[in-house]
Design a protein around this motif. Structure first.
Motif, PDB file in Angstrom:
ATOM      1  N   ASN A   1      17.035  19.425 -72.093  1.00  0.00           N
ATOM      2  CA  ASN A   1      16.375  18.309 -72.757  1.00  0.00           C
ATOM      3  C   ASN A   1      16.415  18.575 -74.246  1.00  0.00           C
ATOM      4  O   ASN A   1      16.537  19.679 -74.711  1.00  0.00           O
ATOM      5  CB  ASN A   1      14.933  18.117 -72.254  1.00  0.00           C
ATOM      6  N   GLY A   2      16.276  17.469 -74.974  1.00  0.00           N
ATOM      7  CA  GLY A   2      16.395  17.573 -76.419  1.00  0.00           C
ATOM      8  C   GLY A   2      15.074  17.652 -77.106  1.00  0.00           C
ATOM      9  O   GLY A   2      14.932  17.248 -78.250  1.00  0.00           O
ATOM     10  N   ALA A   3      14.048  18.128 -76.471  1.00  0.00           N
ATOM     11  CA  ALA A   3      12.728  18.150 -77.080  1.00  0.00           C
ATOM     12  C   ALA A   3      12.696  19.112 -78.243  1.00  0.00           C
ATOM     13  O   ALA A   3      13.092  20.246 -78.161  1.00  0.00           O
ATOM     14  CB  ALA A   3      11.687  18.528 -76.032  1.00  0.00           C
ATOM     15  N   GLY A   4      12.202  18.631 -79.323  1.00  0.00           N
ATOM     16  CA  GLY A   4      12.053  19.459 -80.506  1.00  0.00           C
ATOM     17  C   GLY A   4      10.619  19.506 -80.956  1.00  0.00           C
ATOM     18  O   GLY A   4       9.774  18.775 -80.466  1.00  0.00           O
ATOM     19  N   GLY A   5      10.307  20.301 -81.886  1.00  0.00           N
ATOM     20  CA  GLY A   5       8.933  20.414 -82.341  1.00  0.00           C
ATOM     21  C   GLY A   5       8.694  19.609 -83.591  1.00  0.00           C
ATOM     22  O   GLY A   5       9.580  19.024 -84.189  1.00  0.00           O
ATOM     23  N   GLY A   6       7.451  19.546 -83.968  1.00  0.00           N
ATOM     24  CA  GLY A   6       7.088  18.919 -85.238  1.00  0.00           C
ATOM     25  C   GLY A   6       6.770  17.473 -85.120  1.00  0.00           C
ATOM     26  O   GLY A   6       7.295  16.774 -84.293  1.00  0.00           O
ATOM     27  N   GLY A   7       5.916  16.974 -85.946  1.00  0.00           N
ATOM     28  CA  GLY A   7       5.580  15.548 -85.984  1.00  0.00           C
ATOM     29  C   GLY A   7       5.720  15.007 -87.369  1.00  0.00           C
ATOM     30  O   GLY A   7       4.879  14.233 -87.840  1.00  0.00           O
ATOM     31  N   SER A   8       6.755  15.442 -88.084  1.00  0.00           N
ATOM     32  CA  SER A   8       6.904  15.081 -89.487  1.00  0.00           C
ATOM     33  C   SER A   8       7.228  13.625 -89.707  1.00  0.00           C
ATOM     34  O   SER A   8       7.222  13.147 -90.815  1.00  0.00           O
ATOM     35  CB  SER A   8       7.988  15.953 -90.121  1.00  0.00           C
ATOM     36  N   MET A   9       7.538  12.859 -88.699  1.00  0.00           N
ATOM     37  CA  MET A   9       7.876  11.446 -88.863  1.00  0.00           C
ATOM     38  C   MET A   9       6.639  10.599 -88.987  1.00  0.00           C
ATOM     39  O   MET A   9       6.726   9.376 -89.037  1.00  0.00           O
ATOM     40  CB  MET A   9       8.764  10.969 -87.713  1.00  0.00           C
ATOM     41  N   GLY A  10       5.449  11.185 -88.954  1.00  0.00           N
ATOM     42  CA  GLY A  10       4.240  10.405 -89.231  1.00  0.00           C
ATOM     43  C   GLY A  10       3.605   9.843 -87.998  1.00  0.00           C
ATOM     44  O   GLY A  10       4.121   9.933 -86.891  1.00  0.00           O
ATOM     45  N   ASP A  11       2.431   9.266 -88.212  1.00  0.00           N
ATOM     46  CA  ASP A  11       1.667   8.690 -87.098  1.00  0.00           C
ATOM     47  C   ASP A  11       2.437   7.576 -86.423  1.00  0.00           C
ATOM     48  O   ASP A  11       2.347   7.387 -85.221  1.00  0.00           O
ATOM     49  CB  ASP A  11       0.316   8.172 -87.600  1.00  0.00           C
ATOM     50  N   TYR A  12       3.151   6.799 -87.233  1.00  0.00           N
ATOM     51  CA  TYR A  12       3.878   5.677 -86.629  1.00  0.00           C
ATOM     52  C   TYR A  12       4.908   6.163 -85.627  1.00  0.00           C
ATOM     53  O   TYR A  12       5.034   5.609 -84.520  1.00  0.00           O
ATOM     54  CB  TYR A  12       4.570   4.860 -87.712  1.00  0.00           C
ATOM     55  N   MET A  13       5.595   7.205 -85.969  1.00  0.00           N
ATOM     56  CA  MET A  13       6.597   7.727 -85.038  1.00  0.00           C
ATOM     57  C   MET A  13       5.948   8.219 -83.768  1.00  0.00           C
ATOM     58  O   MET A  13       6.454   8.017 -82.675  1.00  0.00           O
ATOM     59  CB  MET A  13       7.364   8.879 -85.698  1.00  0.00           C
TER      60      MET A  13
ATOM     61  N   SER B   1      15.990  19.089 -84.034  1.00  0.00           N
ATOM     62  CA  SER B   1      15.980  19.959 -85.213  1.00  0.00           C
ATOM     63  C   SER B   1      15.555  19.219 -86.463  1.00  0.00           C
ATOM     64  O   SER B   1      15.202  19.838 -87.467  1.00  0.00           O
ATOM     65  CB  SER B   1      17.371  20.561 -85.406  1.00  0.00           C
ATOM     66  N   LYS B   2      15.586  17.886 -86.418  1.00  0.00           N
ATOM     67  CA  LYS B   2      15.151  17.072 -87.547  1.00  0.00           C
ATOM     68  C   LYS B   2      13.667  16.744 -87.477  1.00  0.00           C
ATOM     69  O   LYS B   2      13.196  15.827 -88.156  1.00  0.00           O
ATOM     70  CB  LYS B   2      15.978  15.785 -87.610  1.00  0.00           C
ATOM     71  N   GLY B   3      12.959  17.450 -86.628  1.00  0.00           N
ATOM     72  CA  GLY B   3      11.515  17.246 -86.545  1.00  0.00           C
ATOM     73  C   GLY B   3      11.100  16.091 -85.663  1.00  0.00           C
ATOM     74  O   GLY B   3       9.980  15.598 -85.772  1.00  0.00           O
ATOM     75  N   VAL B   4      11.996  15.654 -84.788  1.00  0.00           N
ATOM     76  CA  VAL B   4      11.690  14.528 -83.902  1.00  0.00           C
ATOM     77  C   VAL B   4      11.294  15.082 -82.542  1.00  0.00           C
ATOM     78  O   VAL B   4      12.016  15.901 -81.962  1.00  0.00           O
ATOM     79  CB  VAL B   4      12.890  13.583 -83.753  1.00  0.00           C
ATOM     80  N   LYS B   5      10.154  14.620 -82.052  1.00  0.00           N
ATOM     81  CA  LYS B   5       9.696  15.020 -80.724  1.00  0.00           C
ATOM     82  C   LYS B   5      10.179  13.991 -79.701  1.00  0.00           C
ATOM     83  O   LYS B   5       9.765  12.841 -79.730  1.00  0.00           O
ATOM     84  CB  LYS B   5       8.168  15.119 -80.678  1.00  0.00           C
ATOM     85  N   LEU B   6      11.072  14.411 -78.834  1.00  0.00           N
ATOM     86  CA  LEU B   6      11.602  13.513 -77.797  1.00  0.00           C
ATOM     87  C   LEU B   6      10.708  13.583 -76.562  1.00  0.00           C
ATOM     88  O   LEU B   6      10.498  14.653 -76.001  1.00  0.00           O
ATOM     89  CB  LEU B   6      13.028  13.929 -77.425  1.00  0.00           C
ATOM     90  N   VAL B   7      10.218  12.439 -76.150  1.00  0.00           N
ATOM     91  CA  VAL B   7       9.285  12.375 -75.014  1.00  0.00           C
ATOM     92  C   VAL B   7      10.013  11.817 -73.800  1.00  0.00           C
ATOM     93  O   VAL B   7      10.473  10.676 -73.829  1.00  0.00           O
ATOM     94  CB  VAL B   7       8.048  11.507 -75.337  1.00  0.00           C
ATOM     95  N   SER B   8      10.115  12.619 -72.746  1.00  0.00           N
ATOM     96  CA  SER B   8      10.662  12.174 -71.443  1.00  0.00           C
ATOM     97  C   SER B   8      12.096  11.700 -71.534  1.00  0.00           C
ATOM     98  O   SER B   8      12.537  10.880 -70.749  1.00  0.00           O
ATOM     99  CB  SER B   8       9.796  11.048 -70.837  1.00  0.00           C
ATOM    100  N   ILE B   9      12.854  12.165 -72.542  1.00  0.00           N
ATOM    101  CA  ILE B   9      14.273  11.792 -72.645  1.00  0.00           C
ATOM    102  C   ILE B   9      15.080  13.054 -72.390  1.00  0.00           C
ATOM    103  O   ILE B   9      14.997  14.020 -73.167  1.00  0.00           O
ATOM    104  CB  ILE B   9      14.594  11.198 -74.025  1.00  0.00           C
TER     105      ILE B   9
END
Length: 912
Positions: free
Chosen positions: A20-32, A121-129
């Protein structure tokens, strides 16, 4: 760059990897974090899904076209991960790990996982993908992944007054459209349905492209199509939405609208970045302009050089002469990429600097109230822009041509290799098939062997039919290679033609062998059917002959003329069936001959005898001759038995005629004797005389019985055991005769005893008649004896108190012991007379008793116990012995009893 031209076939086998492509971080903000929760949308709205498919596909192609490719189906084209990795490289400007070139599922999953890892790696958290869902073409997961990419690379960096992402983009839209009437942007769905907001954004930045005042709010389809067409044509923003979908949807998909609007933001954002000290810069430029009133040297030198370079480069980019090998075309592609990486970037910088200098000069001249600088004809900035646009169009077409040509050559090599593989497999399969089909093994086969060969041939035909697809594929591949102008088409066509010719030959041989097998099968089936029919008819006919021979030789035992006549009739009926049986025999033999004829005419060598029966024609003929011999023997035996039974019938009738006379005569005499003993006509002496006359007449009838005995002797000698002409057998006649003689003698004896009783007791004739009348009255069955109940009724009628009380019952039992001392249950007339004589006469005095004992004792003065037991019934003897005293006289002997003491006990001393 990613090699996105790898094979794109979707394989249905191979191991799966749980990446899975799950990464860490929530740098994309609350909207993301809020907007990208795809697990909560288990099902997409069909209208939204349609909008997202079109929008996301167009967005992806807007970037992929920079790499010379595009996608058609967003579900399918990202499944192998190659174009997905290419898209990420284009939009990020970074290199991803080298993709795997394999075509198996595991290779596809690994490629998708590389893409998902890069996103994470770009700080995106992938959920269930997960990679498996993308490889399996899961629409929901694929769209969710693309939306995540759009958010990260197209929306996340949008920032307006310290707001980012969705809020920043919305604020930007609100500010740009604020001056326009009928536009109120509050969200990214229904605020855009009438199309005015899209047109306002374009008009705000490029007013020459939109006549905003002519737009009507009540015509949303026209408004939307106008904005989409202008954006695509002049702003290089691809059409990502359909006007009808937006208008016909109650709430357009927010993600689709945001994606499209973000393209406008990026298209116009460069025009908004004006430095904060613009006024001071402008003043400085004005001062500079005063000092420099002549155009820069670069405008005079760089412009013509750039135009010349463009004119030289365009023919090279428009050259479309294909090469024969992939290596040559790849070299062209490498040259083009060198052009893009090495040669073009300086020219882009020159063009950009030229435009900056030109704009700077024009600004300086305008601020100094000088006339604008006008280059010579053909060297204007617009000429450079037009040439540059022509260059980019040629560049785009050239790259597409290179890639298409490389794909064509790759497909040719792939098809050629595929052709060789399939041809080799087919040729290996056909090896030895012609020899097998030409083999004539069916000529000496049995029916079971033929059926096995047919089944084997059917299996081969199925196999042959299954290989039809391979032959067609081989021919189709060869045809495609011809159409694609493959350089080695001659050898391909030669080999394909050989395969097709061999295939036609196999088809012809297969058909011929099937016909030969089926013909042989029909001939053997005909013979087999005749054998089966022969067996079905021969077996019952053989059994019939065996039964007939058994019946014809069977020993028969009959006792009547009817039985022998029945056997004769059955035998005659059997003889009447012999012609039909003979015809059946001939028909059965004809079946056997027909089977022999078919085998001989078709040169078929039969394996042996009939497999369904052991009954041969020789056996049938032998048994038939035996039947013919036994029939006359049976005729003779039946006629002899018939003559014997006729003689026996005569003996039966002769005996029956005599027996039917003697039997009734005996019965009649028995009845007459009974009536005589009951009716008591006349005196006892008259009755005695009459009975003796009957006795003489009976004795005189004895010759008739002797004659019957003679006839019976003949019957016994003839072994005749039954006689339907009479119900009387000799045994019945004999028993009846003996009973008749016994009855008349007993009756005479009874009358004589009655006379003796009458004389001894002094009973009158009237009393005797009265006793007889009473006895006969209660003798209902005229059997000559009374039962206990009949005797009790008789006693009651005579005045005895023998009712059912205890005393009467005791009295009755005492009387029964006197009249029935043997306890036979019957009271004879003689016993009844003896009882009545004792009861009604006075002869039983003491003297008479003594006289009676004296008679019994032989005139002795005493009597012994043995003499009493011999002369009297047991109970009476014991009764007397118990009441007698021992005799004391001088002539006494041991055991002597004084019978006078018995009289004293009965009558007392006064009676002696």
């Amino acid at each position: 760059m990613v090699d996105y031209h790898a094979a794109n076939q979707s394989y249905q086998y191979g191991p799966s990897s749980a990446g899975n492509g799950a990464g860490g971080g929530g740098s994309m903000g609350d909207y993301m974090a809020q907007e990208d929760d795809w697990d909560r949308d288990l099902l997409l709205d069909p209208a939204w899904e349609k909008q997202q498919r079109k929008t996301f596909t167009a967005w992806c192609n807007s970037h992929l076209r920079k790499a010379g490719t595009q996608i058609e189906n967003i579900d399918e084209d990202f499944r192998d991960g190659l174009k997905l990795m290419l898209l990420l490289e284009v939009i990020s400007g970074e290199r991803l790990p080298k993709p795997e070139r394999g075509k198996m599922r595991v290779h596809k999953i690994n490629n998708v996982n590389k893409a998902l890892d890069f996103i994470a790696s770009k700080g995106v958290k992938l959920v269930s993908i997960g990679a498996e869902e993308i490889v399996d073409g899961n629409a929901k997961m694929t769209l969710g992944m693309i939306w995540t990419i759009i958010l990260r690379f197209a929306i996340q960096d949008i920032s307006v007054e310290e707001t980012s992402a969705k809020e920043g983009l919305l604020l930007w839209c609100q500010r740009k459209t604020a001056p326009y009437k009928n536009v109120n942007v509050q969200n990214f769905h229904i605020s855009w349905k009438d199309g005015l907001a899209f047109n306002a954004l374009i008009h705000r930045h490029r007013p020459e492209l939109i006549e905003y005042d002519k737009l009507r709010k009540d015509d949303p389809v026209t408004n939307l199509n106008n904005a989409f067409e202008v954006a695509e044509k002049y702003l290089d923003i691809p059409k990502m939405l359909d006007a009808e979908d937006i208008v016909n949807t109650a709430r357009p998909d927010e993600k689709a609208i945001m994606t499209y609007v973000s393209s406008f933001y990026h298209a116009f954002s460069g025009a908004q970045k004006v430095p904060g000290r613009a006024r001071q810069a402008l003043l400085a430029a004005t001062a500079q302009c005063r000092r420099c009133l002549s155009p820069p040297a670069t405008l005079a030198s760089v412009g013509p050089q750039l135009l010349e370079w463009i004119r030289r480069t365009i023919p090279w980019l428009e050259d479309r002469v294909p090469q024969k090998t992939i290596q040559e075309m790849q070299q062209k592609l490498e040259d083009f990429r060198d052009y893009r990486r090495v040669h073009k970037p300086p020219k882009v910088q020159e063009k950009c600097q030229l435009e900056i200098n030109f704009n700077t000069l024009q600004t300086k001249l305008r601020l100094s109230n000088r006339p604008a600088f006008m280059p010579s004809e053909g060297k204007m900035v617009s000429d450079i822009n037009n040439g540059w646009q022509h260059l980019e169009q040629a560049e785009k077409g050239y790259e597409e041509w290179l890639l298409n040509e490389i794909r064509r050559l790759e497909r040719l090599d792939h098809l050629a290799e595929k052709f060789r593989q399939k041809a080799s497999i087919h040729e290996a399969w056909t090896d030895g098939k012609e020899a097998m089909l030409k083999h004539r093994d069916y000529e000496t086969a049995t029916l079971s062997d033929i059926k096995a060969l047919i089944r084997k041939h059917e299996a081969f035909e199925s196999d042959l039919a299954a290989h039809q697809d391979r032959v067609e594929q081989i021919a189709a591949i060869a045809q495609e290679l011809n159409e694609l102008d493959y350089y080695d088409s001659h050898n391909v066509n030669t080999r394909c033609q050989k395969i097709c010719d061999q295939w036609d030959a196999l088809g012809s041989l297969t058909h011929s062998r099937r016909e030969a097998l089926e013909k042989t099968e029909k001939q053997l089936e005909a013979i087999d059917q005749l054998h089966l029919e022969y067996a079905k008819r021969a077996a019952p006919f053989n059994n019939w002959m065996e039964s007939a021979m058994e019946d014809l030789q069977d020993m028969f035992i009959v006792h009547t003329i009817e039985e022998i006549e029945g056997l004769i009739s059955a035998h005659d009926q059997f003889k009447s069936t012999l012609p039909d049986a003979d015809r059946e025999r001939e028909a059965i033999l004809a079946i056997h001959k027909e089977a022999q004829r078919i085998a001989e005419s078709n040169h078929i060598k039969l394996s042996g005898s009939n497999p369904y029966t052991t009954v041969t024609p020789q056996i049938i003929n032998s048994k038939w001759e035996k039947v013919q011999q036994l029939v006359p023997k049976r005729d003779h035996a039946l006629l002899e038995e018939q003559s014997k039974q006729q003689s026996n019938e005569h003996l039966r009738r002769q005996f029956a005629s005599q027996a039917n006379v003697v039997g009734p005569w005996i019965q009649t005499k028995m009845e007459e004797i009974g009536r005589i003993s009951i009716e008591m006509n006349g005196t006892l002496e008259d009755q005695l005389s009459h009975l003796k006359q009957y006795e003489r007449s009976i004795v005189d009838y004895k010759p008739n019985l002797d004659l019957l005995e003679q006839q019976h002797q003949l019957i016994q000698e003839a072994l005749i055991f039954d006689n339907k002409h009479t119900n009387y057998t000799m045994e019945h006649i004999r028993v009846g005769w003996e009973q008749l003689l016994t009855t008349i003698a007993r009756t005479i004896n009874e009358v004589e005893n009655q006379i003796l009783t009458r004389d001894a007791k002094g009973i009158s004739q009237e009393q005797m008649q009265e006793f007889r009348a009473s006895f006969n009255h209660f003798d209902k069955d005229h059997g000559g004896a009374l039962g206990p109940e009949e005797f009790k009724a008789c006693l009651i009628s005579l005045g005895y108190d023998v009712e059912n009380d205890r005393q009467g019952e005791a009295e009755f039992n005492r009387i029964m012991s006197l009249v029935d001392p043997n306890h036979s249950g019957l009271v004879t007339f003689q016993a009844f007379i003896d009882f009545m004589s004792r009861e009604t006469t006075d002869t039983d005095t003491a003297d008479q008793v003594i006289a009676s004992f004296k008679v019994l004792a032989g005139d002795k003065n005493f009597i012994t116990a043995e003499e009493l037991r011999r002369e009297l019934p047991p109970d009476q003897a014991e009764y007397c012995i118990a009441r007698m005293a021992p005799y004391q006289g001088p002539d006494a002997v041991p055991g002597a009893l004084d019978y006078k003491s018995f009289s004293t006990a009965l009558y007392g001393e006064s009676d002696l």
